[in-house]
Write a protein that holds these residues in place. Structure first.
Motif, PDB file in Angstrom:
ATOM      1  N   THR A 251       0.937  -1.424  -0.349  1.00  0.00           N
ATOM      2  CA  THR A 251      -0.482  -0.267   0.087  1.00  0.00           C
ATOM      3  C   THR A 251       0.539   1.488  -0.120  1.00  0.00           C
ATOM      4  O   THR A 251       2.061   0.650   0.516  1.00  0.00           O
ATOM      5  N   CYS A 252       0.239   2.565  -0.302  1.00  0.00           N
ATOM      6  CA  CYS A 252       1.285   3.593  -0.824  1.00  0.00           C
ATOM      7  C   CYS A 252       0.325   5.097  -0.481  1.00  0.00           C
ATOM      8  O   CYS A 252      -1.222   4.566  -0.450  1.00  0.00           O
ATOM      9  N   GLY A 253       0.466   6.160   0.144  1.00  0.00           N
ATOM     10  CA  GLY A 253       0.309   7.186   0.300  1.00  0.00           C
ATOM     11  C   GLY A 253      -0.813   7.465  -0.968  1.00  0.00           C
ATOM     12  O   GLY A 253      -1.957   8.233  -0.786  1.00  0.00           O
TER      13      GLY A 253
ATOM     14  N   GLY B 297      -2.799  -0.590  -7.854  1.00  0.00           N
ATOM     15  CA  GLY B 297      -1.794  -0.793  -7.027  1.00  0.00           C
ATOM     16  C   GLY B 297      -1.167  -0.331  -8.144  1.00  0.00           C
ATOM     17  O   GLY B 297      -1.289  -1.008  -8.764  1.00  0.00           O
ATOM     18  N   HIS B 298       0.443  -0.595  -7.813  1.00  0.00           N
ATOM     19  CA  HIS B 298       1.718  -0.168  -8.358  1.00  0.00           C
ATOM     20  C   HIS B 298       3.549  -0.598  -7.912  1.00  0.00           C
ATOM     21  O   HIS B 298       3.919  -0.202  -8.687  1.00  0.00           O
ATOM     22  N   GLU B 299       3.176  -1.180  -6.305  1.00  0.00           N
ATOM     23  CA  GLU B 299       4.504  -0.881  -5.473  1.00  0.00           C
ATOM     24  C   GLU B 299       4.581  -2.405  -5.587  1.00  0.00           C
ATOM     25  O   GLU B 299       3.012  -2.986  -4.663  1.00  0.00           O
ATOM     26  N   LEU B 300       4.898  -2.889  -6.151  1.00  0.00           N
ATOM     27  CA  LEU B 300       5.132  -4.688  -6.592  1.00  0.00           C
ATOM     28  C   LEU B 300       6.408  -5.402  -6.727  1.00  0.00           C
ATOM     29  O   LEU B 300       7.470  -4.909  -6.723  1.00  0.00           O
TER      30      LEU B 300
ATOM     31  N   THR C 290      11.712  -0.794  -3.584  1.00  0.00           N
ATOM     32  CA  THR C 290      12.254   0.512  -4.657  1.00  0.00           C
ATOM     33  C   THR C 290      11.719   1.698  -4.721  1.00  0.00           C
ATOM     34  O   THR C 290      12.329   2.417  -4.792  1.00  0.00           O
ATOM     35  N   GLU C 291      10.362   1.822  -5.635  1.00  0.00           N
ATOM     36  CA  GLU C 291       9.588   2.367  -6.330  1.00  0.00           C
ATOM     37  C   GLU C 291       9.308   4.031  -5.169  1.00  0.00           C
ATOM     38  O   GLU C 291      10.050   4.800  -5.356  1.00  0.00           O
ATOM     39  N   PRO C 292       8.884   3.326  -4.437  1.00  0.00           N
ATOM     40  CA  PRO C 292       8.812   4.177  -3.387  1.00  0.00           C
ATOM     41  C   PRO C 292      10.048   5.430  -1.856  1.00  0.00           C
ATOM     42  O   PRO C 292      10.283   6.515  -2.205  1.00  0.00           O
TER      43      PRO C 292
END
Ligand code: ZN
Ligand code: ZN
Length: 366
Positions: free
Chosen positions: A56-58, A80-83, A165-167
Motif C-alpha cells: 500500500t502507498c500514500g 496498485g503499483h508497488e510490487l 524500490t519505487e517509493p
C-alpha cells in the motif's frame, strides 16, 4: 511499533496460467472491489509477473479517497503499483528474463525520446507510462517497463522488501535534489511512509535529522530509524520555533524537506530553514492550493527552493541497491500483511493513523 517478518512465499511457476484471477478494481471514490477478472497474457516484449506482495502507498490512499489520479490512474482500472514477484510468462522477443526470475517491475517507464528524457529529467517525461494492477494475482508488465525499469531481485532479498524500490526511489530523488552533505541538519516534515524514508536515508547519508511528525507511533518509528531529534506537532505551539530551537543560535536547519503535502507545512518549511539553506517541496498538495511566502526573506535569506517529483530509472537502481545492501532498514516500513480480499479493511486502517500504527501493508494474493 513492531516490524513484522517478511512473508516467505513459494512461487510456483506453471506453464499454464489460470483463466481468471482475483484482482482489485478501482471504480471511483472509496469504491474498490475485489473481483474475478481475466488473467493477462504477454504480448511481444511484455512479461506476466505473479505477484508475491503488493505494498500500500500514500498515493493509493489519495486515489482511494479521490477516486482517480490525473497522471496515474483513471477508473475503472486495476489498482496498485508497488510490487515484486516472479516471471510466469514471457512475451515474444524477451531477452534478459526467464521464467521463475524474481523481479521488481517499477510502476512507470519514461519514453527516452522526448525533450525531458533527452535532458536526463525522465521523471518529467511527456509520455511517462504508468502501470497499475499490483493488487492482483498476476500483472502484465508493458514492454517499456520491461526494458527500462524491471530489476532482478537477488535471492537474499525478500520480495516484499524489493517492492519498496519505487517509493524509496522517490525519497532518494528528493534527498539527492536537496544536495545534503554529511553533518548537515535536515528537518523532515511528515511522518508518512515517504517522510520516514527520507528521514532514514538522510541519517544513512550522515545528516543530523530532525523529524517533524504528528502521532506518537510516527515519533517512535522516527526514533528507531535514527532521527536525532523529534518535534511532535501536537505537542508544541509553534513548530517552526521548536525546530529552530534545536539549531545553534536558532539559526534554522540547513535543509527542510516537506513531505506532508499541505500549504501550511510548505510555509513552515521555508520559515525553519537557515539563510542560504535549501527547501524541498517534496509533498504534492491538491491542485489549486496556494501558499504565501515573505519575498524579503526568500531574497535576502538567499534561499534555494526546489521540488521533486517521481523518479528516474537510474535513481530506481540506486534505491534498489540500498535495499539489497541491507543498509536500508526495510523491515520498519512494512508493518502488516493482509490478504488481497481484505484490501478495503487495510486501507481503512491506514487512513485511521491515530489508532493504527501502520506504515505500509503488504497485500498478499491468496
Ligand atoms: Zn507508491
Ligand atoms: Zn520522455
Amino acid at each position: 511499533m513492531t516490524p513484522t517478518a517478511p512473508a516467505v512465499l513459494p512461487i510456483p511457476v506453471s506453464p499454464e496460467l489460470p483463466e481468471t484471477m482475483t484482482a482489485a478494481v478501482l471504480y471511483g471514490q472509496e469504491d474498490v472491489r475485489i473481483e474475478q477478472v481475466p488473467v493477462p497474457h504477454a504480448n511481444r516484449g511484455e512479461l506476466i509477473v505473479k505477484v508475491a506482495a503488493a505494498l500500500t502507498c500514500g498515493t493509493d490512499l489519495k486515489v482511494f479517497r479521490r477516486g482517480y489520479h490525473a497522471k496515474m490512474i483513471q477508473p475503472p482500472a486495476l489498482f496498485g503499483h508497488e510490487l515484486a514477484g516472479a516471471v510466469v510468462e514471457l512475451g515474444e522477443g524477451i531477452t534478459g528474463f526467464e521464467l521463475g526470475d524474481r523481479v521488481v517491475p517499477i510502476n512507470s517507464a519514461p519514453c527516452g525520446r522526448c525533450y525531458f528524457c533527452q535532458r536526463a529529467q525522465e521523471n518529467l517525461c511527456e509520455n511517462l507510462l504508468f502501470n497499475n494492477g499490483a493488487y492482483a494475482e498476476y500483472i502484465r508488465i508493458p514492454a517499456e517497463i520491461v526494458t527500462r525499469n524491471t530489476l532482478h531481485v537477488p535471492a537474499h532479498v525478500p520480495l516484499e522488501y524489493a517492492a519498496l524500490t519505487e517509493p524509496l526511489a522517490c525519497a532518494l530523488h528528493g534527498l539527492e535534489d536537496s544536495d545534503p552533505h554529511p553533518g548537515d541538519t535536515v528537518a523532515v516534515l511528515g511522518g508518512g511512509p515517504l517522510g520516514l524514508m527520507i528521514l532514514h536515508i538522510a541519517v544513512l547519508s550522515g545528516c543530523r535529522v530532525i523529524a517533524v511528525v504528528k502521532h506518537d507511533a510516527q515519533a517512535a518509528v522516527a526514533r528507531a530509524l535514527g532521527a536525532h531529534d523529534i518535534v511532535q506537532t501536537i505537542q508544541v505551539d509553534d513548530v517552526v520555533q521548536a525546530v529552530r530551537a534545536l539549531t545553534p543560535d536558532q539559526r534554522g536547519v540547513d535543509i527542510a524537506i516537506e513531505a506532508v503535502a499541505i500549504p501550511e507545512t510548505w510555509e513552515q518549511a521555508v520559515d525553519m530553514v537557515r539563510n542560504g539553506g535549501t527547501v524541498n517541496f517534496f509533498g504534492g498538495p491538491e491542485t489549486g492550493t496556494k501558499v504565501q511566502f515573505d519575498t524579503n526573506r526568500l531574497h535576502y535569506g538567499d534561499l534555494t527552493l526546489k521540488a521533486t517529483f517521481h523518479h528516474t530509472p537510474a535513481i530506481c537502481r540506486r534505491a534498489f541497491d540500498l535495499i539489497s545492501s541491507g543498509k536500508f532498514q526495510a523491515q520498519h516500513f512494512i508493518t502488516g500483511h493482509s490478504p488481497l480480499s481484505e484490501l478495503n479493511q487495510a486501507f481503512a486502517q491506514l487512513l485511521d493513523r491515530g489508532t493504527h500504527n501502520r506504515i505500509k501493508t503488504a497485500i498478499l494474493p491468496e
